[in-house]
Design a protein around this motif. Sequence first.
Motif, PDB file in Angstrom:
ATOM      1  N   GLN A   1      -8.710   2.383 -32.931  1.00  0.00           N
ATOM      2  CA  GLN A   1      -8.244   2.258 -31.792  1.00  0.00           C
ATOM      3  C   GLN A   1      -7.218   1.219 -31.868  1.00  0.00           C
ATOM      4  O   GLN A   1      -5.999   1.135 -31.088  1.00  0.00           O
ATOM      5  N   ASP A   2      -7.290  -0.020 -32.390  1.00  0.00           N
ATOM      6  CA  ASP A   2      -6.541  -1.137 -32.604  1.00  0.00           C
ATOM      7  C   ASP A   2      -5.388  -0.735 -33.033  1.00  0.00           C
ATOM      8  O   ASP A   2      -4.459  -1.297 -32.526  1.00  0.00           O
TER       9      ASP A   2
ATOM     10  N   LYS B   1      -1.440  -0.740 -31.357  1.00  0.00           N
ATOM     11  CA  LYS B   1      -0.387  -1.408 -31.657  1.00  0.00           C
ATOM     12  C   LYS B   1       1.051  -0.583 -32.020  1.00  0.00           C
ATOM     13  O   LYS B   1       2.175  -1.015 -31.588  1.00  0.00           O
ATOM     14  N   PHE B   2       0.790   0.651 -32.531  1.00  0.00           N
ATOM     15  CA  PHE B   2       2.052   1.327 -33.093  1.00  0.00           C
ATOM     16  C   PHE B   2       2.176   2.600 -32.465  1.00  0.00           C
ATOM     17  O   PHE B   2       3.322   2.964 -32.356  1.00  0.00           O
ATOM     18  N   ILE B   3       1.251   3.152 -31.558  1.00  0.00           N
ATOM     19  CA  ILE B   3       1.486   4.551 -30.932  1.00  0.00           C
ATOM     20  C   ILE B   3       1.857   4.078 -29.561  1.00  0.00           C
ATOM     21  O   ILE B   3       2.938   4.406 -29.078  1.00  0.00           O
ATOM     22  N   VAL B   4       0.943   3.120 -29.059  1.00  0.00           N
ATOM     23  CA  VAL B   4       0.983   2.790 -27.491  1.00  0.00           C
ATOM     24  C   VAL B   4       2.384   1.922 -27.149  1.00  0.00           C
ATOM     25  O   VAL B   4       3.108   1.959 -26.602  1.00  0.00           O
ATOM     26  N   GLU B   5       2.255   0.811 -28.003  1.00  0.00           N
ATOM     27  CA  GLU B   5       3.057  -0.394 -27.918  1.00  0.00           C
ATOM     28  C   GLU B   5       4.505  -0.277 -28.410  1.00  0.00           C
ATOM     29  O   GLU B   5       5.458  -0.079 -27.660  1.00  0.00           O
TER      30      GLU B   5
ATOM     31  N   ALA C   1       4.099   8.747 -34.252  1.00  0.00           N
ATOM     32  CA  ALA C   1       3.787   9.962 -33.176  1.00  0.00           C
ATOM     33  C   ALA C   1       2.458  10.481 -33.723  1.00  0.00           C
ATOM     34  O   ALA C   1       2.003  10.100 -34.858  1.00  0.00           O
ATOM     35  N   HIS C   2       2.170  11.875 -33.159  1.00  0.00           N
ATOM     36  CA  HIS C   2       0.997  12.279 -33.391  1.00  0.00           C
ATOM     37  C   HIS C   2       0.899  13.765 -32.740  1.00  0.00           C
ATOM     38  O   HIS C   2       1.551  14.003 -32.065  1.00  0.00           O
ATOM     39  N   ASN C   3      -0.151  14.671 -33.361  1.00  0.00           N
ATOM     40  CA  ASN C   3      -0.244  15.767 -32.885  1.00  0.00           C
ATOM     41  C   ASN C   3      -1.402  15.921 -32.032  1.00  0.00           C
ATOM     42  O   ASN C   3      -1.754  15.026 -31.507  1.00  0.00           O
TER      43      ASN C   3
END
Length: 296
Positions: free
Chosen positions: A70-71, A75-79, A84-86
């Motif tokens: 989650q951390d 940091k990298f996906i939300v902020e 990116a992701h599937n």
Amino acid sequence: MAQEKVTISDLNWTGAKAIAHVIKAVIEGPLDSEAEIIPGLSDFAIIAEGMDKGDGSIDVFTDSWLPNHQDIWDKFIVESRTIAHNEPYRATQATFVPAYMADRVKSFDDLAKPEIAALFDKDGNGKGEYWPGDANWGSTKLLQIKFESYGLSELWEPEIYSDATFKAQLKAAIAAEEPILFYYWTPEWIHAAYDLVALEEPDRTEGCEDLKLDQEDWLEASTFTCKYDDARAYVAYSKSLEERNPAVANFLSQIKLDPDVVNEWILKIGRDNEDPQDVAEAWIEGNPDTVNEWIR
């Protein structure tokens, strides 16, 4: 249009290795591009920094589990939004004993009994040993937090070593019907090979899981007094691929993994010792409709 080589993580659990080889085989086969699995590159924190740079040093993390990562996710996906992701698949996590121990160890309450802890004391220091996971797994901190939060640290201590070493120890323990206590998840081939039982825990309630995994004092600062939530497992990739190799970025955004299928790959690779690239290529050849959905 750009078609740069795609670099893929080399994670040290069988499901992730299977997924990596399937991704590589799709890129090199139906997408007619180039891909490489980077040997030994398995630390998500390091991989995420590379994906964030977008320089091609590493592009794909094949099996990102939430909430375990989650951390890094925040940091990298939300902020920063550089990764990116599937759509994820669902997986379960628990603490297990072999079935022959289940009449004596049914729940975490049983672990608070000194006579139970003594059964798992291999080195004679007065504490039972348990395996919380591989040193490189985000999940490895979670079971240690549980033992601290349940007030079990006076009776128990973690033993942290590689997944390969654990699987060898599990095989030996079960052959001798000796006690062994450990974290694991599904899908994984050990559940097909052995009769394993998950320990009972309190149901999940609001606030029962408060993790501070990125803090230096993570063990003392965190609490975890309930069942694991079902994990959501993603393929994460550098958004730079949208410019550097758009066809692969499109594929990675659309790959949808079925945990039952992943377990088939794991059985062949982890239990039956088949070559992972052979498994990947054979599955792709036999499942063109699924692959076409991923790359359309």
